[in-house]
Design a protein around this motif. Structure first.
Motif, PDB file in Angstrom:
ATOM      1  N   ASP A 179      43.201  45.472  49.699  1.00  0.00           N
ATOM      2  CA  ASP A 179      43.408  44.097  50.126  1.00  0.00           C
ATOM      3  C   ASP A 179      44.859  43.665  49.884  1.00  0.00           C
ATOM      4  O   ASP A 179      45.429  43.917  48.820  1.00  0.00           O
ATOM      5  N   ASP A 180      45.456  43.014  50.875  1.00  0.00           N
ATOM      6  CA  ASP A 180      46.862  42.616  50.769  1.00  0.00           C
ATOM      7  C   ASP A 180      47.113  41.673  49.596  1.00  0.00           C
ATOM      8  O   ASP A 180      48.174  41.716  48.964  1.00  0.00           O
ATOM      9  N   ARG A 181      46.153  40.792  49.302  1.00  0.00           N
ATOM     10  CA  ARG A 181      46.335  39.860  48.192  1.00  0.00           C
ATOM     11  C   ARG A 181      46.333  40.580  46.858  1.00  0.00           C
ATOM     12  O   ARG A 181      47.144  40.291  45.964  1.00  0.00           O
ATOM     13  N   LEU A 182      45.440  41.557  46.710  1.00  0.00           N
ATOM     14  CA  LEU A 182      45.436  42.346  45.480  1.00  0.00           C
ATOM     15  C   LEU A 182      46.695  43.197  45.380  1.00  0.00           C
ATOM     16  O   LEU A 182      47.236  43.394  44.282  1.00  0.00           O
ATOM     17  N   ARG A 183      47.155  43.711  46.506  1.00  0.00           N
ATOM     18  CA  ARG A 183      48.389  44.504  46.484  1.00  0.00           C
ATOM     19  C   ARG A 183      49.578  43.649  46.031  1.00  0.00           C
ATOM     20  O   ARG A 183      50.458  44.123  45.307  1.00  0.00           O
ATOM     21  N   ALA A 184      49.600  42.397  46.452  1.00  0.00           N
ATOM     22  CA  ALA A 184      50.680  41.503  46.032  1.00  0.00           C
ATOM     23  C   ALA A 184      50.622  41.267  44.525  1.00  0.00           C
ATOM     24  O   ALA A 184      51.652  41.247  43.835  1.00  0.00           O
ATOM     25  N   ILE A 185      49.405  41.097  44.000  1.00  0.00           N
ATOM     26  CA  ILE A 185      49.253  40.916  42.550  1.00  0.00           C
ATOM     27  C   ILE A 185      49.624  42.199  41.819  1.00  0.00           C
ATOM     28  O   ILE A 185      50.259  42.162  40.760  1.00  0.00           O
ATOM     29  N   GLU A 186      49.255  43.347  42.385  1.00  0.00           N
ATOM     30  CA  GLU A 186      49.626  44.626  41.780  1.00  0.00           C
ATOM     31  C   GLU A 186      51.138  44.739  41.631  1.00  0.00           C
ATOM     32  O   GLU A 186      51.647  45.198  40.596  1.00  0.00           O
ATOM     33  N   GLN A 187      51.868  44.306  42.636  1.00  0.00           N
ATOM     34  CA  GLN A 187      53.332  44.351  42.559  1.00  0.00           C
ATOM     35  C   GLN A 187      53.851  43.462  41.435  1.00  0.00           C
ATOM     36  O   GLN A 187      54.782  43.835  40.713  1.00  0.00           O
TER      37      GLN A 187
END
Length: 281
Positions: A179-187
């Motif tokens: 998920d793009d939102r989780l990927r943003a948080i991962e960053q």
């Protein structure tokens, strides 16, 4: 997925490779480019820490762990601290006994000795013509390890795989969310592991509620936000410890308010305290 030849090692590395495996001595910060092999392989850090990046996630490989990468999986390595990386390729018949995805296992004393024997001085390995022999052979992979006969090599490899099958998988593989939102948080978490923003606060930054993010974490990664952030922080802590930082500095740099909380979380995931880990225990 196409299987490419192994990229040449970092210019600062010293490499010794042969069809059944090899050894790379990496300077801190050294690493390989993206690559894939026709056979699955195991990597072990006899010294230092390896970070193994695959399409499915990132694995930390400290000196008491071994990482498995299946055939055809695109991956790259990076060393933290002066790192002695050992690599062993497996035949398809042995590879089928291990997971069909990247995994990290705890190294038993016997497995460690077998890994070192297969890749150590007795191996007397040789560089192939382009320094990439470990990744070129797309055949069965059943050839003898240099310095050992075919039968002895086969016995050692079978012992190694059986030891790994008996070992528990370790939670040092950090899966990448889809998920793009989780990927943003991962960053955010990866870039600033000391960030103490709550999931709700992070959600406001990426446009999702804490409830939605919690559901996505459960569905995609099978863990809670606390578990995910702790794993990200311990990954970063392993790197800092390998680079020579002490437990107190590492604890604060990774977001723990006090070293005791860090030591407890680190020990739970890695199986040893930060102090013993730094000492090679």
């Amino acid at each position: 997925m196409p299987v490419r030849r192994q990229a040449r090692p970092d210019a600062g590395a010293t490499s010794l490779t042969w069809p059944s495996g090899g050894r790379h001595l990496w300077p801190s910060g050294g690493g390989s480019g993206a690559q894939a092999h026709a056979r699955g392989h195991l990597v072990y850090a006899a010294r230092g820490v390896l970070v193994l990046h695959t399409e499915s996630g990132t694995s930390i490989v400290p000196a008491n762990r071994v990482a498995w990468t299946p055939a055809g999986s695109t991956h790259r390595h990076r060393a933290h601290g002066e790192t002695d990386m050992r690599i062993v390729f497996l035949s398809p018949s042995l590879a089928r006994l291990l997971p069909g995805r990247p995994a990290v296992f705890r190294v038993s004393g016997l497995a460690r000795e077998v890994l070192l024997a297969l890749t150590g001085p007795r191996g007397g390995g040789h560089d192939d013509e382009d320094g990439a022999g470990a990744g070129v052979d797309g055949g069965d992979g059943g050839g003898a390890v240099p310095g050992y006969g075919r039968a002895a090599s086969g016995r050692l490899l079978r012992v190694l795989v059986e030891e790994l099958r008996e070992a528990d998988e370790q939670p040092l593989h950090l899966p990448h969310p889809r998920d793009d939102r989780l990927r943003a948080i991962e960053q955010i978490l990866t870039r600033t592991p000391d960030d103490t923003t709550t999931l709700a606060g992070l959600g406001r930054q990426v446009g999702a509620s804490a409830r939605t993010l919690s559901r996505l974490l459960r569905d995609e990664l099978g863990m809670t936000f606390y578990e995910w952030r702790t794993l990200v922080r311990v990954h970063h802590a392993l790197v800092l410890l390998a680079e020579g930082h002490d437990a107190t500095y590492t604890a604060h740099a990774c977001g723990w308010a006090n070293p005791s909380g860090f030591i407890a979380a680190f020990t739970d995931l890695v199986g040893t305290t930060p102090g013993r880990y730094r000492a090679g225990g």
